[in-house]
Design a protein around this motif. Sequence first.
Motif, PDB file in Angstrom:
ATOM      1  N   THR A  33       0.851  -1.187   0.000  1.00 55.64           N
ATOM      2  CA  THR A  33       0.000   0.000   0.000  1.00 55.64           C
ATOM      3  C   THR A  33       0.888   1.238   0.000  1.00 55.64           C
ATOM      4  OG1 THR A  33      -0.088   0.147   2.418  1.00 55.64           O
ATOM      5  CG2 THR A  33      -1.785  -1.212   1.334  1.00 55.64           C
ATOM      6  N   TYR A  34       0.271   2.383  -0.181  1.00 51.60           N
ATOM      7  CA  TYR A  34       1.015   3.639  -0.202  1.00 51.60           C
ATOM      8  C   TYR A  34       1.790   3.831   1.103  1.00 51.60           C
ATOM      9  CZ  TYR A  34       1.865   8.674  -0.209  1.00 51.60           C
ATOM     10  OH  TYR A  34       2.455   9.901  -0.144  1.00 51.60           O
ATOM     11  N   GLU A  35       1.135   3.582   2.239  1.00 56.88           N
ATOM     12  CA  GLU A  35       1.772   3.763   3.538  1.00 56.88           C
ATOM     13  C   GLU A  35       2.932   2.783   3.728  1.00 56.88           C
ATOM     14  OE1 GLU A  35      -1.515   3.418   3.112  1.00 56.88           O
ATOM     15  OE2 GLU A  35      -2.288   5.377   3.693  1.00 56.88           O
ATOM     16  N   GLN A  36       2.735   1.551   3.273  1.00 63.41           N
ATOM     17  CA  GLN A  36       3.806   0.566   3.383  1.00 63.41           C
ATOM     18  C   GLN A  36       4.994   0.940   2.504  1.00 63.41           C
ATOM     19  OE1 GLN A  36       1.448  -2.826   2.310  1.00 63.41           O
ATOM     20  NE2 GLN A  36       1.227  -3.499   4.441  1.00 63.41           N
ATOM     21  N   ASN A  37       4.733   1.476   1.320  1.00 65.90           N
ATOM     22  CA  ASN A  37       5.818   1.941   0.460  1.00 65.90           C
ATOM     23  C   ASN A  37       6.585   3.085   1.104  1.00 65.90           C
ATOM     24  OD1 ASN A  37       5.940   0.311  -1.890  1.00 65.90           O
ATOM     25  ND2 ASN A  37       4.031   1.229  -2.615  1.00 65.90           N
ATOM     26  N   LEU A  38       5.858   4.002   1.746  1.00 64.22           N
ATOM     27  CA  LEU A  38       6.527   5.101   2.460  1.00 64.22           C
ATOM     28  C   LEU A  38       7.391   4.569   3.596  1.00 64.22           C
ATOM     29  CD1 LEU A  38       3.759   7.850   2.695  1.00 64.22           C
ATOM     30  CD2 LEU A  38       5.781   7.842   1.234  1.00 64.22           C
ATOM     31  N   ALA A  39       6.863   3.611   4.344  1.00 68.64           N
ATOM     32  CA  ALA A  39       7.611   3.031   5.457  1.00 68.64           C
ATOM     33  C   ALA A  39       8.852   2.298   4.956  1.00 68.64           C
ATOM     34  CB  ALA A  39       6.714   2.089   6.261  1.00 68.64           C
ATOM     35  N   LEU A  40       8.724   1.560   3.863  1.00 70.71           N
ATOM     36  CA  LEU A  40       9.872   0.854   3.297  1.00 70.71           C
ATOM     37  C   LEU A  40      10.928   1.833   2.798  1.00 70.71           C
ATOM     38  CD1 LEU A  40      11.286  -1.734   2.426  1.00 70.71           C
ATOM     39  CD2 LEU A  40       9.941  -1.688   0.319  1.00 70.71           C
ATOM     40  N   ASP A  41      10.499   2.910   2.154  1.00 69.02           N
ATOM     41  CA  ASP A  41      11.431   3.927   1.671  1.00 69.02           C
ATOM     42  C   ASP A  41      12.181   4.557   2.843  1.00 69.02           C
ATOM     43  OD1 ASP A  41      12.590   5.644  -0.346  1.00 69.02           O
ATOM     44  OD2 ASP A  41      11.290   7.241   0.433  1.00 69.02           O
ATOM     45  N   HIS A  42      11.449   4.889   3.906  1.00 66.77           N
ATOM     46  CA  HIS A  42      12.065   5.481   5.097  1.00 66.77           C
ATOM     47  C   HIS A  42      13.058   4.505   5.728  1.00 66.77           C
ATOM     48  CE1 HIS A  42      12.346   7.840   8.809  1.00 66.77           C
ATOM     49  NE2 HIS A  42      12.255   6.695   9.437  1.00 66.77           N
ATOM     50  N   ALA A  43      12.653   3.244   5.878  1.00 63.91           N
ATOM     51  CA  ALA A  43      13.525   2.244   6.486  1.00 63.91           C
ATOM     52  C   ALA A  43      14.780   2.019   5.651  1.00 63.91           C
ATOM     53  CB  ALA A  43      12.765   0.931   6.666  1.00 63.91           C
ATOM     54  N   THR A  44      14.638   2.043   4.337  1.00 62.89           N
ATOM     55  CA  THR A  44      15.787   1.858   3.455  1.00 62.89           C
ATOM     56  C   THR A  44      16.781   3.012   3.589  1.00 62.89           C
ATOM     57  OG1 THR A  44      14.401   0.630   1.905  1.00 62.89           O
ATOM     58  CG2 THR A  44      16.479   1.476   1.065  1.00 62.89           C
ATOM     59  N   LYS A  45      16.257   4.232   3.684  1.00 61.60           N
ATOM     60  CA  LYS A  45      17.130   5.403   3.779  1.00 61.60           C
ATOM     61  C   LYS A  45      17.813   5.520   5.135  1.00 61.60           C
ATOM     62  CE  LYS A  45      14.637   8.293   0.498  1.00 61.60           C
ATOM     63  NZ  LYS A  45      13.739   9.449   0.338  1.00 61.60           N
ATOM     64  N   PHE A  46      17.113   5.156   6.203  1.00 61.49           N
ATOM     65  CA  PHE A  46      17.607   5.472   7.535  1.00 61.49           C
ATOM     66  C   PHE A  46      18.113   4.292   8.354  1.00 61.49           C
ATOM     67  CE2 PHE A  46      14.868   9.081   6.478  1.00 61.49           C
ATOM     68  CZ  PHE A  46      15.760  10.101   6.679  1.00 61.49           C
ATOM     69  N   SER A  47      18.023   3.073   7.856  1.00 62.52           N
ATOM     70  CA  SER A  47      18.569   1.962   8.637  1.00 62.52           C
ATOM     71  C   SER A  47      20.087   2.004   8.544  1.00 62.52           C
ATOM     72  CB  SER A  47      18.015   0.619   8.151  1.00 62.52           C
ATOM     73  OG  SER A  47      18.417   0.365   6.836  1.00 62.52           O
ATOM     74  N   LYS A  48      20.730   1.969   9.686  1.00 64.59           N
ATOM     75  CA  LYS A  48      22.176   2.116   9.730  1.00 64.59           C
ATOM     76  C   LYS A  48      22.901   0.796   9.974  1.00 64.59           C
ATOM     77  CE  LYS A  48      21.734   6.835  11.192  1.00 64.59           C
ATOM     78  NZ  LYS A  48      22.134   7.917  12.034  1.00 64.59           N
ATOM     79  N   LEU A  49      22.142  -0.246  10.331  1.00 64.67           N
ATOM     80  CA  LEU A  49      22.733  -1.543  10.622  1.00 64.67           C
ATOM     81  C   LEU A  49      21.981  -2.637   9.884  1.00 64.67           C
ATOM     82  CD1 LEU A  49      23.085  -1.307  14.508  1.00 64.67           C
ATOM     83  CD2 LEU A  49      24.917  -1.112  12.852  1.00 64.67           C
ATOM     84  N   GLU A  50      22.626  -3.780   9.732  1.00 69.50           N
ATOM     85  CA  GLU A  50      21.943  -4.966   9.237  1.00 69.50           C
ATOM     86  C   GLU A  50      21.142  -5.574  10.393  1.00 69.50           C
ATOM     87  OE1 GLU A  50      21.869  -5.943   6.084  1.00 69.50           O
ATOM     88  OE2 GLU A  50      23.088  -4.181   5.630  1.00 69.50           O
ATOM     89  N   VAL A  51      20.204  -6.441  10.077  1.00 70.98           N
ATOM     90  CA  VAL A  51      19.293  -6.995  11.079  1.00 70.98           C
ATOM     91  C   VAL A  51      20.049  -7.725  12.186  1.00 70.98           C
ATOM     92  CG1 VAL A  51      17.381  -8.599  11.456  1.00 70.98           C
ATOM     93  CG2 VAL A  51      17.433  -7.209   9.404  1.00 70.98           C
ATOM     94  N   GLU A  52      21.022  -8.551  11.823  1.00 74.77           N
ATOM     95  CA  GLU A  52      21.759  -9.331  12.814  1.00 74.77           C
ATOM     96  C   GLU A  52      22.516  -8.412  13.770  1.00 74.77           C
ATOM     97  OE1 GLU A  52      22.380  -9.806   9.406  1.00 74.77           O
ATOM     98  OE2 GLU A  52      20.899 -11.397   9.214  1.00 74.77           O
ATOM     99  N   SER A  53      23.181  -7.411  13.236  1.00 80.00           N
ATOM    100  CA  SER A  53      23.928  -6.467  14.069  1.00 80.00           C
ATOM    101  C   SER A  53      22.996  -5.676  14.969  1.00 80.00           C
ATOM    102  CB  SER A  53      24.735  -5.505  13.200  1.00 80.00           C
ATOM    103  OG  SER A  53      25.667  -6.188  12.431  1.00 80.00           O
ATOM    104  N   ALA A  54      21.864  -5.252  14.434  1.00 80.54           N
ATOM    105  CA  ALA A  54      20.904  -4.483  15.232  1.00 80.54           C
ATOM    106  C   ALA A  54      20.356  -5.323  16.374  1.00 80.54           C
ATOM    107  CB  ALA A  54      19.773  -3.978  14.343  1.00 80.54           C
ATOM    108  N   ASP A  55      20.049  -6.588  16.114  1.00 81.80           N
ATOM    109  CA  ASP A  55      19.524  -7.461  17.167  1.00 81.80           C
ATOM    110  C   ASP A  55      20.556  -7.694  18.260  1.00 81.80           C
ATOM    111  OD1 ASP A  55      17.101  -7.629  15.856  1.00 81.80           O
ATOM    112  OD2 ASP A  55      17.557  -9.557  14.897  1.00 81.80           O
ATOM    113  N   LYS A  56      21.817  -7.915  17.870  1.00 80.69           N
ATOM    114  CA  LYS A  56      22.881  -8.111  18.861  1.00 80.69           C
ATOM    115  C   LYS A  56      23.089  -6.848  19.687  1.00 80.69           C
ATOM    116  CE  LYS A  56      25.445 -11.549  16.219  1.00 80.69           C
ATOM    117  NZ  LYS A  56      26.680 -11.805  15.457  1.00 80.69           N
ATOM    118  N   LEU A  57      23.048  -5.692  19.024  1.00 77.55           N
ATOM    119  CA  LEU A  57      23.216  -4.423  19.723  1.00 77.55           C
ATOM    120  C   LEU A  57      22.098  -4.210  20.730  1.00 77.55           C
ATOM    121  CD1 LEU A  57      24.557  -1.679  20.201  1.00 77.55           C
ATOM    122  CD2 LEU A  57      23.351  -0.829  18.184  1.00 77.55           C
TER     123      LEU A  57
END
Length: 110
Positions: free
Chosen positions: A31-55
């Motif tokens: 959906t439009y909102e999900q696309n916005l959320a994915l775009d935001h997450a892509t731009k602003f995620s600074k770690l990979e999932v495994e590293s973020a979970d360990k942190l």
Amino acid sequence: MIGKKVIETDPITVADVKTMLGGLSESYDLTYEQNLALDHATKFSKLEVESADKLVEELQEIVKKTQAIKIADVMPLDLADLRLIFAKERGSHKKEELEQVLEVVNKYRE
């Protein structure tokens, strides 16, 4: 949305959001909102999932889970940035705790 209600909420990192929505977009049209959320997450995620979970796991020994997730998302550079994250929280953290949090964050900085 009639008849639907939230049963449980659990905070997750931006890296997890990126992974979840990325996988969902391969199977379905977002959906439009999900696309916005994915775009935001892509731009602003600074770690990979495994590293973020360990942190987050390491930070939970020092601070609450919600605070640990926010720290993992923001990756503060200094004490001033870290204090901004805790600004709305009741109580205060000792300078030693904040320095310990920064040490843990710096181990995961890419």
